[in-house]
Design an enzyme around this catalytic site. Sequence first.
Site, PDB file in Angstrom:
ATOM      1  CD  GLU A   1     -11.049  -7.127  12.874  1.00 13.30           C
ATOM      2  OE1 GLU A   1     -10.171  -6.942  12.012  1.00 13.30           O
ATOM      3  OE2 GLU A   1     -11.543  -8.244  13.116  1.00 13.30           O
TER       4      GLU A   1
ATOM      5  CG  ASP B   1      -1.953   1.069   1.228  1.00 17.92           C
ATOM      6  OD1 ASP B   1      -1.721   2.100   0.570  1.00 17.92           O
ATOM      7  OD2 ASP B   1      -2.992   0.885   1.889  1.00 17.92           O
TER       8      ASP B   1
ATOM      9  CG  HIS C   1      -4.673  -1.987   3.332  1.00 17.26           C
ATOM     10  ND1 HIS C   1      -3.848  -0.918   3.668  1.00 17.26           N
ATOM     11  CD2 HIS C   1      -5.075  -2.529   4.515  1.00 17.26           C
ATOM     12  CE1 HIS C   1      -3.758  -0.841   4.985  1.00 17.26           C
ATOM     13  NE2 HIS C   1      -4.487  -1.804   5.524  1.00 17.26           N
TER      14      HIS C   1
ATOM     15  CD  GLU D   1      -1.950   0.394   9.471  1.00 18.01           C
ATOM     16  OE1 GLU D   1      -3.014   0.533  10.121  1.00 18.01           O
ATOM     17  OE2 GLU D   1      -1.733  -0.536   8.685  1.00 18.01           O
TER      18      GLU D   1
END
Length: 626
Positions: free
Chosen positions: A395, A276, A549, A386
Amino acid sequence: MAKDVIEFRRSEEFEDVIEEEEDEEEEQIEQWDDWQSDKEDSSADFLCLFCSSRFGSVEVLFDHCRCKHFFDFHSIVREWSLDFYGSFKLINYVRSQVSENKCWCCGLEFQCSRDLQNHLHPAPSFDKDGKFLWEDDHYLKPFMGDDPLLHSFGGDEDEEDDPMTINKEEIMRELVVHEKLPRLCNGGHSILNGDASVSNTFTETEDKTECIHILGNNFEGKPTDDIIFKPCDEKHKDGQLRESFANVTVKEIRNVNEKYFGAYGSFGIHREMLSDKARMDAYQGALLNNPSLINQATVLDVGCGTGILSLFAAQGGASKVIAVEASKKMAAVATQIASDNGLLSDNTTKGREKCPGVINVVQCMVEELDKFIHVLPSSVDVIVSEWMGYCLLYESMLSSVLYARDRWLKPGGAILPDTATIFGAGFGRGGTSIPFWENVYGFDMSCIGKEVMEDSSSAPIVDTIDSREIVTETAAIHSFDLVTMKLDDMDFTSSFELKLRTESIDGITTARTRSCYGMVLWFETGFTSRFCKEMPTNLSTSPYSPKTHWSQTILMFREPIVLSSSDITASMTGAVGTEECPAVAIRSRISIARSSAHRSIDVSLEPQAISSDGRKRSWPVQIFNL
């Protein structure tokens, strides 16, 4: 003769006593019947919890609440194992909220009862901060005087003496966290740890006294019927070893975490993230191009994965990098990668003066870091992570980042990224699958497209939207400042307005109409000049930016809303938001909150179409679980 007279008198006295007792008994029965009649008359008028309707029985009332107001009392009591007092408080809580025109489950306040009635929706969750919304003992006081429902909702109390039927797996889950049973064993082996099968008797190791009788087969074999669970100690009869679902059990959370972190043991996921470009460029730029921040800094990498951000930090001049990874497999991989590149702490790094071995990989959740290594409080200069998920918060590891911030970040220390914003816009027909189903190799399969549309109105879709399909202007829905925000700030409600995206040809703005089929959400995170003074940067998942992504999150409306510019005159007869009467704006309210299911989120969306003459049309709230 005297003897016969005495016996006769005694007989008369006895008969008189019998007659008096019979009269008293008949009087008591009459009084009881009168009391019962009064009770039935007084309880034959049950007021609805949400509206002014009244009913002759509790069951009819609750059925009305379930069908008309999305409130299923019996399901809530059963699912959440509410006892009499919990059910009592629930009824008073709902009545108190409705009296203030507030939604009982999400807390939104309305100007009138009618708006509240239109808003009511199934509750995605019933708790806040691990407690029921009606937890306060204040709700033990009847909200409505002489409320017959409070005396009638519980049914036959004698049933409480019956043994409970509980699923075996549920018992094991509850035993793990129950404070009254610190450790259960069978023959000297710990059953809760799974190293022995369950026999007919549990014993508590502290006093060796019998605690629970369980009739049935052991838990380890094939699925069997429910078993009978009866606590021996009568004083715990009302407790019954049940924790409310609001306090999500430790074992359930552990299972979700194991699946979550276990999924990141797949190299395919890491290849996708490492490929990505937008993601990698943003983090690499922040860590390599801001020497005043990174040089000689102590950096904490929360959820390091392959360790790529730790490698960037070491390359940028950090003096110490603590890389925390909960996945056992990926922690081993990150250790190997750091070692192979001469960046692992205590590793020989000849000829690598600019990249000394500074990385220490720790396999654990960051909340358990103190159990594995000693990190002084307020000793970290930079936290990098991240943490973002779909729709930013699904999540996500944001709660872990905030935990690390509060425990180890120095005053004035940096968080990368330090801001995050959720955006939204309306999209058109091309953003749906309808055109595909209308022509499949020359055949019309639009019936499938209609069903897909219906299903999508309650299930979010993670996909990319072509920017040419965006039909409205962009709205900033909610922003987070990671330096100052609190954990509860992850749950929010935001109101915003979407207007038709204008287009101009040769400098002239054209009037037109477009159908808006739903909302698309995306996010941006900022590595701002607050910390990245030399080169601030931004990571965007917008449809107008290169694909990432994360894609975007798509929320479909139940039906399309026709939008127009304000130049088009609206019809007074058509419904607002249709071809006859296009809307000039979609006024929306969206709520995003952590779900009772660990690491999931609930999204509620309430669209309202506004015509050029100020008329409004609202749709029922839509609930999406992600």
